[in-house]
Design a protein around this motif. Structure first.
Motif, PDB file in Angstrom:
ATOM      1  N   ALA A 106       0.857  26.873  -0.050  1.00  0.00           N
ATOM      2  CA  ALA A 106       1.361  28.246  -0.023  1.00  0.00           C
ATOM      3  C   ALA A 106       2.228  28.462   1.203  1.00  0.00           C
ATOM      4  N   GLY A 107       3.175  29.382   1.079  1.00  0.00           N
ATOM      5  CA  GLY A 107       4.027  29.677   2.222  1.00  0.00           C
ATOM      6  C   GLY A 107       5.029  30.755   1.907  1.00  0.00           C
ATOM      7  N   GLY A 108       6.092  30.788   2.719  1.00  0.00           N
ATOM      8  CA  GLY A 108       7.130  31.781   2.536  1.00  0.00           C
ATOM      9  C   GLY A 108       7.907  32.008   3.812  1.00  0.00           C
ATOM     10  N   ARG A 109       8.727  33.071   3.787  1.00  0.00           N
ATOM     11  CA  ARG A 109       9.556  33.411   4.947  1.00  0.00           C
ATOM     12  C   ARG A 109       8.787  34.267   5.939  1.00  0.00           C
ATOM     13  N   TYR A 110       9.087  34.038   7.237  1.00  0.00           N
ATOM     14  CA  TYR A 110       8.488  34.878   8.286  1.00  0.00           C
ATOM     15  C   TYR A 110       9.540  35.122   9.365  1.00  0.00           C
ATOM     16  N   ASP A 111      10.648  35.763   8.941  1.00  0.00           N
ATOM     17  CA  ASP A 111      11.790  35.940   9.831  1.00  0.00           C
ATOM     18  C   ASP A 111      11.483  36.776  11.067  1.00  0.00           C
ATOM     19  N   GLY A 112      10.456  37.615  11.028  1.00  0.00           N
ATOM     20  CA  GLY A 112      10.170  38.465  12.177  1.00  0.00           C
ATOM     21  C   GLY A 112       9.197  37.884  13.175  1.00  0.00           C
ATOM     22  N   LEU A 113       8.583  36.740  12.869  1.00  0.00           N
ATOM     23  CA  LEU A 113       7.490  36.248  13.712  1.00  0.00           C
ATOM     24  C   LEU A 113       7.971  35.767  15.071  1.00  0.00           C
ATOM     25  N   VAL A 114       9.119  35.116  15.127  1.00  0.00           N
ATOM     26  CA  VAL A 114       9.611  34.597  16.411  1.00  0.00           C
ATOM     27  C   VAL A 114       9.790  35.746  17.402  1.00  0.00           C
ATOM     28  N   GLN A 115      10.421  36.835  16.958  1.00  0.00           N
ATOM     29  CA  GLN A 115      10.598  37.995  17.828  1.00  0.00           C
ATOM     30  C   GLN A 115       9.252  38.641  18.147  1.00  0.00           C
ATOM     31  N   GLN A 116       8.357  38.649  17.186  1.00  0.00           N
ATOM     32  CA  GLN A 116       7.026  39.233  17.375  1.00  0.00           C
ATOM     33  C   GLN A 116       6.253  38.506  18.471  1.00  0.00           C
TER      34      GLN A 116
END
Length: 426
Positions: free
Chosen positions: A285-295
């Motif tokens: 399972a997975g997906g996109r996490y475009d906001g995590l780096v900034q988070q």
């Protein structure tokens, strides 16, 4: 009497008889990922607790109930990693690998830890292989991750037993608008929700969509659909991904209730599921996490990845009887010695054979014993052939070669002839 020590419940030993299958899976994955340009990163098992609170979300089940958290001798709060993505992002930021928009494709493997009720396919120490790609924005990298996982199932013989479920969670703004409508719908039916869903309604309402309670699922049939709240950009991204998967011939189904259990996901989410393992149906399972780096304190950087549980994959391989036949045999040749001075000669011969045949699995008998007892051990080892070195053979620079799994006469060969003969047989 002293109590017999045992492993912690839900944390299992991997015994020698099982390790060959683990190595087969690990090497298959490593070879596949190298072919797609992914490099391995090795990460600590222990991380600061704050990392997981900020990434996974403080109101998730993982952080609230399942993490192994403790204070070290300096009083710092540390946690055995419950998943790998947060630690991977932390490492990429700490070592300055995400600056300048440079893309990176990495993978990792190792144990993860969650305090759950142990059951088949779900343990407190479990092993994952994770794959992550950074600084790539388009649906093409989402598609690549899915396609390479599809190729893995083909290599392992699992393709007919798994199904790809796909969804888009949209942007954070999309989810915020949808969350308002979903909460309003569910709050009007609060008394009909199961206890877990009532709690999630206050903390993480999208997780209600993932409820396993049949009554709650029935209630969700008429609930607002996230797909109706997607922005044009999110919709374009998802349509682009679907077009790429169609072009690659990867079958999938759209699951509008697929939300994943971690707060950092947005846009693409996917799961590979099977109906062959009972309740533990998700194998990847997975997906996109475009906001995590900034988070986690970095500059905005797009990212996408997935993780697969090794225990469940191994269980599926065994359930489908897809264990390669060669894994049942760990020894090719067993070298039997008898008589004075033969041990030294056996050691020299064995090392010469290993020089000539690097992949040869050769066991030299140790511990003495009669000729008969040595042959019993040779047979028990599963070896296909026995090499027999007595005093006369050692003196003449020869060795006997005898089949152990089929009828055949013993051959006497010069040491120099043995490598080619074995290469032809094996």
């Amino acid at each position: 009497m002293l109590k017999n020590l045992q492993a912690v419940r839900g944390m299992n030993d991997i015994l020698p008889g099982d390790s060959a299958l683990w190595q087969y899976l690990e090497s298959t994955v490593a070879h596949l990922l190298a072919g797609y340009g992914y490099q391995q990163i090795r990460l600590p098992i222990v991380e600061p607790t704050e990392l997981f609170k900020r990434s996974i979300g403080e109101v998730t089940d993982i952080v609230e109930k399942e993490m192994y958290t403790f204070a070290d001798r300096n009083g710092d709060s540390l946690t055995l990693r419950p998943e790998g993505t947060a630690g991977c992002v932390r490492a990429m930021l700490e070592h300055g690998l995400l600056g300048g928009g440079v893309s990176h494709k990495v993978w990792y493997t190792g144990p993860m830890f969650r305090h759950e009720r142990p059951q088949k396919g779900r343990y407190r120490q479990f092993h994952q292989i994770g794959v992550e790609a950074f600084n790539l924005t388009g649906p093409d990298i989402d598609a690549e991750l899915i396609v390479l996982s599809w190729r893995l199932w083909q290599r392992l013989g699992l393709a007919e037993a798994v199904t790809l479920e796909l969804n888009s969670l949209g942007t954070s703004e999309d989810r915020a608008r949808y969350r308002e409508e979903l909460v309003a719908y569910l709050r009007a039916r609060f008394d009909q929700l199961d206890e877990d869903s009532q709690r999630r309604l206050e903390t993480n309402p999208l997780r209600v969509l993932d409820s396993k309670n049949p009554d709650t699922q029935a209630l969700l049939v008429d609930a607002p659909k996230l797909a109706d709240y997607l922005s044009d950009d999110a919709r374009t991204h998802f349509e682009g991904l679907r077009a790429l998967l169609d072009a690659a011939g990867v079958p999938y189904v759209i699951n509008p209730r697929l939300v994943r259990g971690l707060d950092y996901y947005g846009l693409t989410v996917f799961e590979w599921v099977t109906d062959r393992l009972g309740a533990q149906g998700t194998v990847c399972a997975g997906g996109r996490y475009d906001g995590l780096v900034q988070q986690l304190g970095g500059k905005p950087a797009p990212a996408v990845g997935f993780a697969m549980g090794m225990e469940r994959l191994l269980l599926l391989i065994e359930t489908l009887d897809k264990v390669p036949a060669e894994l049942a045999r760990q020894v090719d040749v067993y070298l039997v010695t008898l008589g004075e001075g033969t041990q030294q000669a056996a050691l020299r011969l064995a090392e010469q054979l290993r020089d000539a045949l690097p992949d040869l699995r050769l066991v030299v008998h140790c511990g003495g014993g009669s000729f008969k007892s040595q042959f019993k051990k040779a047979d028990k080892s599963g070896a296909l052939y026995a090499l027999i070195l007595g005093e006369a053979e050692a003196a003449a620079g020869q060795v006997g070669l005898k089949p152990l799994r089929e009828d055949g006469e013993q051959l006497n060969l010069a040491w120099s002839e043995v490598p080619q003969h074995l290469a032809n047989l094996l």
